[in-house]
Design a protein around this motif. Structure first.
Motif, mmCIF file in Angstrom:
data_model
loop_
_atom_site.group_PDB
_atom_site.id
_atom_site.type_symbol
_atom_site.label_atom_id
_atom_site.label_comp_id
_atom_site.label_asym_id
_atom_site.label_seq_id
_atom_site.Cartn_x
_atom_site.Cartn_y
_atom_site.Cartn_z
ATOM 1 N N PHE A 1 0.821 -1.242 -0.033
ATOM 2 C CA PHE A 1 -0.044 -0.060 0.048
ATOM 3 C C PHE A 1 0.888 1.272 0.084
ATOM 4 N N ASP A 2 1.963 1.183 0.674
ATOM 5 C CA ASP A 2 2.675 2.428 0.791
ATOM 6 C C ASP A 2 3.765 2.684 -0.662
ATOM 7 N N LEU A 3 3.775 1.526 -1.363
ATOM 8 C CA LEU A 3 4.514 1.721 -2.791
ATOM 9 C C LEU A 3 3.351 2.271 -3.773
ATOM 10 N N VAL A 4 2.089 1.781 -3.723
ATOM 11 C CA VAL A 4 1.152 2.119 -4.435
ATOM 12 C C VAL A 4 0.650 3.635 -4.114
ATOM 13 N N ARG A 5 0.679 3.989 -2.864
ATOM 14 C CA ARG A 5 0.266 5.454 -2.695
ATOM 15 C C ARG A 5 1.587 6.418 -3.016
ATOM 16 N N THR A 6 2.720 6.113 -3.085
ATOM 17 C CA THR A 6 3.743 6.590 -3.492
ATOM 18 C C THR A 6 3.623 6.897 -5.021
ATOM 19 N N ARG A 7 3.294 5.961 -5.554
ATOM 20 C CA ARG A 7 3.351 6.017 -7.060
ATOM 21 C C ARG A 7 2.183 6.808 -7.428
ATOM 22 N N LEU A 8 0.917 6.703 -6.919
ATOM 23 C CA LEU A 8 -0.146 7.579 -7.281
ATOM 24 C C LEU A 8 0.199 8.857 -6.810
ATOM 25 N N ALA A 9 0.743 9.400 -5.780
ATOM 26 C CA ALA A 9 1.009 10.569 -5.463
ATOM 27 C C ALA A 9 2.096 11.297 -6.227
ATOM 28 N N ALA A 10 2.905 10.343 -6.808
ATOM 29 C CA ALA A 10 4.163 10.954 -7.617
ATOM 30 C C ALA A 10 3.764 11.504 -9.064
ATOM 31 N N GLN A 11 2.942 10.595 -9.387
ATOM 32 C CA GLN A 11 2.352 10.622 -10.808
ATOM 33 C C GLN A 11 1.775 12.017 -11.520
ATOM 34 N N THR A 12 2.217 12.487 -12.558
ATOM 35 C CA THR A 12 1.457 13.974 -12.746
ATOM 36 C C THR A 12 0.866 13.520 -14.117
ATOM 37 N N GLU A 13 0.389 14.317 -15.274
ATOM 38 C CA GLU A 13 -0.159 14.189 -16.527
ATOM 39 C C GLU A 13 0.874 13.795 -17.321
ATOM 40 N N PRO A 14 0.678 12.920 -18.203
ATOM 41 C CA PRO A 14 -0.214 11.776 -18.437
ATOM 42 C C PRO A 14 -0.265 10.778 -17.400
ATOM 43 N N LYS A 15 -1.313 10.525 -16.796
ATOM 44 C CA LYS A 15 -1.307 9.434 -15.716
ATOM 45 C C LYS A 15 -0.939 8.142 -16.449
ATOM 46 N N ILE A 16 -0.398 7.243 -15.455
ATOM 47 C CA ILE A 16 0.349 5.945 -15.640
ATOM 48 C C ILE A 16 -0.910 5.103 -14.919
ATOM 49 N N TYR A 17 -1.336 5.253 -13.706
ATOM 50 C CA TYR A 17 -2.113 4.509 -12.883
ATOM 51 C C TYR A 17 -3.573 5.348 -12.934
ATOM 52 N N HIS A 18 -4.765 4.804 -12.974
ATOM 53 C CA HIS A 18 -5.971 5.210 -12.863
ATOM 54 C C HIS A 18 -6.685 4.736 -11.763
ATOM 55 N N GLY A 19 -6.167 4.985 -10.450
ATOM 56 C CA GLY A 19 -6.830 4.644 -9.322
ATOM 57 C C GLY A 19 -6.045 3.468 -8.588
ATOM 58 N N VAL A 20 -6.415 2.968 -7.476
ATOM 59 C CA VAL A 20 -5.673 2.163 -6.423
ATOM 60 C C VAL A 20 -5.828 0.662 -7.176
ATOM 61 N N LEU A 21 -7.193 0.262 -7.632
ATOM 62 C CA LEU A 21 -7.122 -1.193 -8.049
ATOM 63 C C LEU A 21 -5.961 -1.007 -9.453
ATOM 64 N N ASP A 22 -6.036 -0.156 -10.384
ATOM 65 C CA ASP A 22 -5.574 -0.181 -11.360
ATOM 66 C C ASP A 22 -4.115 -0.217 -11.218
ATOM 67 N N ALA A 23 -3.478 0.454 -10.242
ATOM 68 C CA ALA A 23 -2.282 0.607 -9.953
ATOM 69 C C ALA A 23 -1.724 -0.718 -9.311
ATOM 70 N N PHE A 24 -2.473 -1.588 -8.664
ATOM 71 C CA PHE A 24 -2.191 -2.655 -8.156
ATOM 72 C C PHE A 24 -2.042 -3.606 -9.371
ATOM 73 N N TYR A 25 -3.128 -3.800 -10.196
ATOM 74 C CA TYR A 25 -2.961 -4.701 -11.366
ATOM 75 C C TYR A 25 -1.470 -4.346 -12.211
ATOM 76 N N ARG A 26 -1.664 -2.931 -12.503
ATOM 77 C CA ARG A 26 -0.458 -2.856 -13.665
ATOM 78 C C ARG A 26 0.888 -3.239 -13.017
ATOM 79 N N ILE A 27 0.969 -3.021 -11.695
ATOM 80 C CA ILE A 27 2.327 -3.324 -11.141
ATOM 81 C C ILE A 27 2.485 -4.966 -10.916
ATOM 82 N N LEU A 28 1.400 -5.364 -10.740
ATOM 83 C CA LEU A 28 1.536 -6.997 -10.632
ATOM 84 C C LEU A 28 1.848 -7.612 -12.182
#
Length: 309
Positions: A142-169
């Motif tokens: 959760f810490d890693l996902v939170r960091t990536r979501l907070a760090a990203q700007t436009e254009p977005k790589i991740y679209h929400g928490v579930l999408d971030a978990f899926y893409r990283i996996l």
């Protein structure tokens, strides 16, 4: 009872996170910005970063990654306080073979008087460090996902928490969820050990100076703020290193530096080479401000919830 410490800690973590989320986003943006040739410096200082984020992305962007962070803080704080109190009780029962029973709180208070100040500080330092390390390992994805979501700007790589978990996996496998775990553990164990030992020492000192040894939420807030500030300043270089490693799975930082960085040693060398020792303290002001506020609030809410429960 230890379960009360876990519930009180979880509630404290969720409530505190809502208050400090903007400071966390500003801190992360500053920490991940580099001075490499060819990389742009969009964020300059605390106020400048705040204005840039609001102007470009809106006020809501100050709470980017907050859903993942709420799970993180709730789980982390609950686990940490539960582990901390359990370790304290385990030490008490091992050191003093009598006085345990079912009433752990009263037993701990009675046994605590048998220890000198140095032993109490050492006990709190060890218990706090181990509790922080255990909580970090259990909530790190959760810490890693939170960091990536907070760090990203436009254009977005991740679209929400579930999408971030899926893409990283998919792209990085399970190993990707634990990128930067080593510097995190190296940072968090002394960080939490220092924080708990200073907090408990200040509590004991204040209790001797106040009427009937009473202590309210203001005292807990003050002790938490001081303990959090000192512990954060002491471990800030490791926090910056951890944040840099957490985003290495994305193209944001690696592309700006023109190379792939994978190990903690390479990250440290890169910071020293490109930014000097000052790079390890990037985002220091919002980081210390956020930690002081979050530590003060979390300890105050935690102590309050213990009384209610």
């Amino acid at each position: 009872m230890e379960w009360k410490d876990g519930i009180a800690g979880a509630i404290s973590g969720v409530a505190t996170r809502c208050c400090v989320a903007p400071l966390d986003v500003i801190k992360i943006r500053l920490q991940l910005q580099t001075n490499c040739q060819g990389s742009s410096r969009d964020y300059r200082g605390f106020l400048g970063t705040f204005q840039t984020i609001v102007r470009r992305e809106g006020v809501v962007a100050l709470w980017k990654g907050n859903l993942a962070a709420e799970f993180l803080w709730g789980g982390y704080m609950g686990t940490q306080f539960l582990a901390y109190r359990s370790l304290q009780n385990a030490i008490h029962h091992h050191t003093f073979m009598h006085g345990g029973g079912r009433n752990n709180e009263h037993a701990s208070q009675a046994q605590d008087t048998r220890l000198n100040d140095g032993s109490k500080v050492l006990r709190d330092l060890i218990c706090g460090g181990l509790a922080g390390g255990f909580a970090t390992m259990t909530t790190y994805p959760f810490d890693l996902v939170r960091t990536r979501l907070a760090a990203q700007t436009e254009p977005k790589i991740y679209h929400g928490v579930l999408d971030a978990f899926y893409r990283i996996l998919i792209s990085e496998r399970m190993r990707g969820f634990y990128r930067g775990l080593a510097p995190s553990l190296i940072q968090v164990m002394p960080y939490m050990g220092i924080q708990f030992s200073i907090y408990e020492a200040l509590k004991r000192f204040i209790s001797t100076q106040t009427k009937e040894g009473s202590q309210g939420w203001k005292e807990s807030m003050f002790c938490g703020c001081v303990a959090g500030s000192i512990s954060k300043i002491s471990t800030l270089p490791l926090d910056v290193t951890k944040k840099r490693m957490q985003v290495m799975g994305t193209t944001m930082l690696a592309a700006s530096q023109g190379r792939k960085i994978s190990s903690m040693r390479e990250v440290v060398r890169g910071i020293l080479r490109d930014e000097g020792w000052q790079g390890f303290f990037r985002g220091g002001l919002p980081s210390v401000m956020k930690t002081a506020l979050s530590s003060g609030l979390s300890f105050a809410i935690y102590e309050l919830m213990l009384k209610i429960l």
